[in-house]
Design an enzyme around this catalytic site. Structure first.
Site, PDB file in Angstrom:
ATOM      1  CE  LYS A 169     -99.752  19.855  64.258  1.00  0.00           C
ATOM      2  NZ  LYS A 169    -100.739  20.245  65.307  1.00  0.00           N
ATOM      3  CD  GLU A 244     -92.092   8.150  70.193  1.00  0.00           C
ATOM      4  OE1 GLU A 244     -92.918   7.192  70.259  1.00  0.00           O
ATOM      5  OE2 GLU A 244     -92.192   9.179  70.848  1.00  0.00           O
ATOM      6  CB  CYS A 278     -95.763   6.004  72.640  1.00  0.00           C
ATOM      7  SG  CYS A 278     -94.354   7.024  73.128  1.00  0.00           S
ATOM      8  CD  GLU A 378    -100.183   3.724  71.265  1.00  0.00           C
ATOM      9  OE1 GLU A 378     -99.140   3.903  71.918  1.00  0.00           O
ATOM     10  OE2 GLU A 378    -100.397   4.268  70.164  1.00  0.00           O
TER      11      GLU A 378
END
Length: 471
Positions: A169, A244, A278, A378
């Site tokens: 996906k 992750e 990231c 973040e």
């Protein structure tokens, strides 16, 4: 204008059951460049059924057969490099230097899997037992928009190397890139059902994959918040999960660092992939006694950092992927100002001369405390925080004072001292005086940066279950 009307199930391009149309944008202009018809829960179930049927025969193939498949996949994706490169620049806005690496990376991860598989022993003698590493089953692979093709190919490479079949996906925001990759993989001629690609929303297709009892394994890359939801959804059937997730990576600049080299490295670590990474080094830890010196060099370095047209070879920072992401980054810049951080360079709004597109002024705050929002959360854009430290113990404490632990950077002229510091930082990877990538080494995070590892032997074994046979 591109209109994508098909997904890929059981070895064929098919029209989705889902009917929703999702608009695709060029983030450099903010204009619509196409649409994609999204899959729904029904399509996800069809793909899972196809993968389950294919697993019965694919799971017992020899590794030499799987290596041959991976090689064909590599050759097919490599042949589409230019089309993929063009899609990455147009649909994602990656600067051409980054986009070229991303297009090549999508093919190279398949070669990396072959190298691992070639040397891997699926049966090992341990005491009086034979330990067999057995494929887990159907793998659900959920990928993000910030390196779409690389994540599709990388996760799929691990699954196929391990003898698993897969339902992918990908992000709906990356549908043009997905189409290029899907066409390449179709041309590689894998058995029907071994891989299926269903572009749809996370709350429909992603949720179905995460909870479906016939999916044995989930590999997800994305935000920590979504990763937690996937973990909860998979708990009912005890799915094996690799996550992750987010990061707030420290760049620890040691007192003995050569600032002429350290500053450009720190800025590159923070602004890589236009800050939408990231692993971006967004917290720069600097000795307080040398703070003014470091700030002056950073200001000059950022002023030299070109932001704008991603097709200009001099551009280092492209646009944010969407209007929503642009607004998110603007909000964090306002929060930094409101919380009392000092704006060293950059700030709110678009860069001078850029009236359209989702461009951010490359921004660096200083006088940042590690408890400020911009140092904790973040941001996923070109916004960095300089945090002063008093001594090395203070620096290590600040580096580790975070919910995350994906990657870290240590900059120093003393290799031995730098390795000693690296050993004390809680992160899945620590890079010393470099921004390199090693595909043979495991990648993943400590704490809320994730669960499990990808790449290399660790990544292969994430799709395997050990079984002991005694006689």
């Amino acid at each position: 204008m591109q209109h994508i009307d098909q997904i890929y199930i059981d070895g064929a391009f098919v029209t989705p059951h889902g009917t929703e149309r999702f608009e695709l944008f060029n983030p450099s202009t903010g204009r619509v460049i196409g649409t994609v018809r999204l899959a729904d829960e029904h399509d996800a179930r069809r793909a899972i059924e196809a993968a389950k049927r294919a697993f019965a025969t694919f799971s017992v193939t020899h590794k030499t057969e799987r290596m041959a498949l991976l090689r064909r996949m590599h050759e097919a994706v490599e042949a589409k490099e230019q089309a993929l490169f063009d899609a990455i620049v147009e649909e994602y806005g990656a600067p051409v230097s980054r986009a070229r690496w991303m297009a090549k990376h999508a093919a190279s991860v398949l070669l990396d899997a072959i190298k691992v598989l070639d040397k891997y022993e699926f049966v090992r003698r341990m005491g009086t037992a034979d330990v067999v590493m057995q494929p887990l089953g159907v793998a659900g692979l959920i990928t993000p928009w910030n390196s779409n093709a690389g994540f599709i190919c990388g996760k799929l490479a691990g699954a196929i190397a391990g003898g698993c079949t897969a339902v992918v996906k990908p992000s709906e925001m990356s549908a043009i890139q997905t189409r290029v990759v899907t066409e390449a993989l179709h041309e590689a001629g894998l058995p029907a059902g071994v891989f299926n690609i269903v572009t749809g929303r996370g709350d429909t297709v992603g949720a179905q994959i995460s909870a479906h009892p016939d999916v044995a394994k989930i590999s997800f890359t994305g935000s920590t918040a979504v990763g937690k939801n996937i973990l909860r959804a998979g708990a009912e059937t005890l799915k094996r999960v690799t996550l992750e997730l987010g990061g707030k990576s420290p760049v620890l600049v040691m007192d003995n660092a050569d600032f002429a080299q350290a500053v450009p490295l720190a800025i590159q670590a923070g602004f890589m992939n236009s800050g939408q990474a990231c692993i971006a080094g967004t917290r720069i830890l600097v000795p307080r006694a040398r703070l003014a010196e470091f700030e002056a060099l950073v200001r000059d370095e950022v002023l030299r950092t070109q932001v704008g047209d991603p097709r200009d070879p001099a551009t280092l920072v492209g646009p944010m992927v969407s209007q929503k992401q642009w607004e998110r980054v603007q909000r964090y810049i306002r929060i930094g100002i409101d919380e009392g951080a000092r704006l060293l360079t950059g700030g709110e709004g678009r860069p001078d001369g850029l009236e359209g597109g989702w461009f951010i002024r490359p921004t660096v705050f200083t006088d940042v405390r590690n408890d400020m929002t911009i140092a904790r959360e973040e941001i996923f854009g070109p916004v960095l925080s300089i945090i002063a430290y008093d001594d090395l113990e203070d620096a290590i404490a600040i580096a580790n004072d975070t919910l995350y632990g994906l990657q870290a950077y240590v900059l120093s002229t003393d290799a031995v001292a730098a390795r000693a510091v690296a050993a004390r930082i809680d992160a899945g990877r620590v890079l010393i005086n470099t921004l390199t990538h090693e595909p043979a080494a495991p990648f993943g995070g400590f704490k809320q940066s994730g669960i499990g590892r990808e790449y290399g032997t660790f990544g292969l074994e994430a799709f395997l279950e050990p079984k002991s046979i005694l006689s």
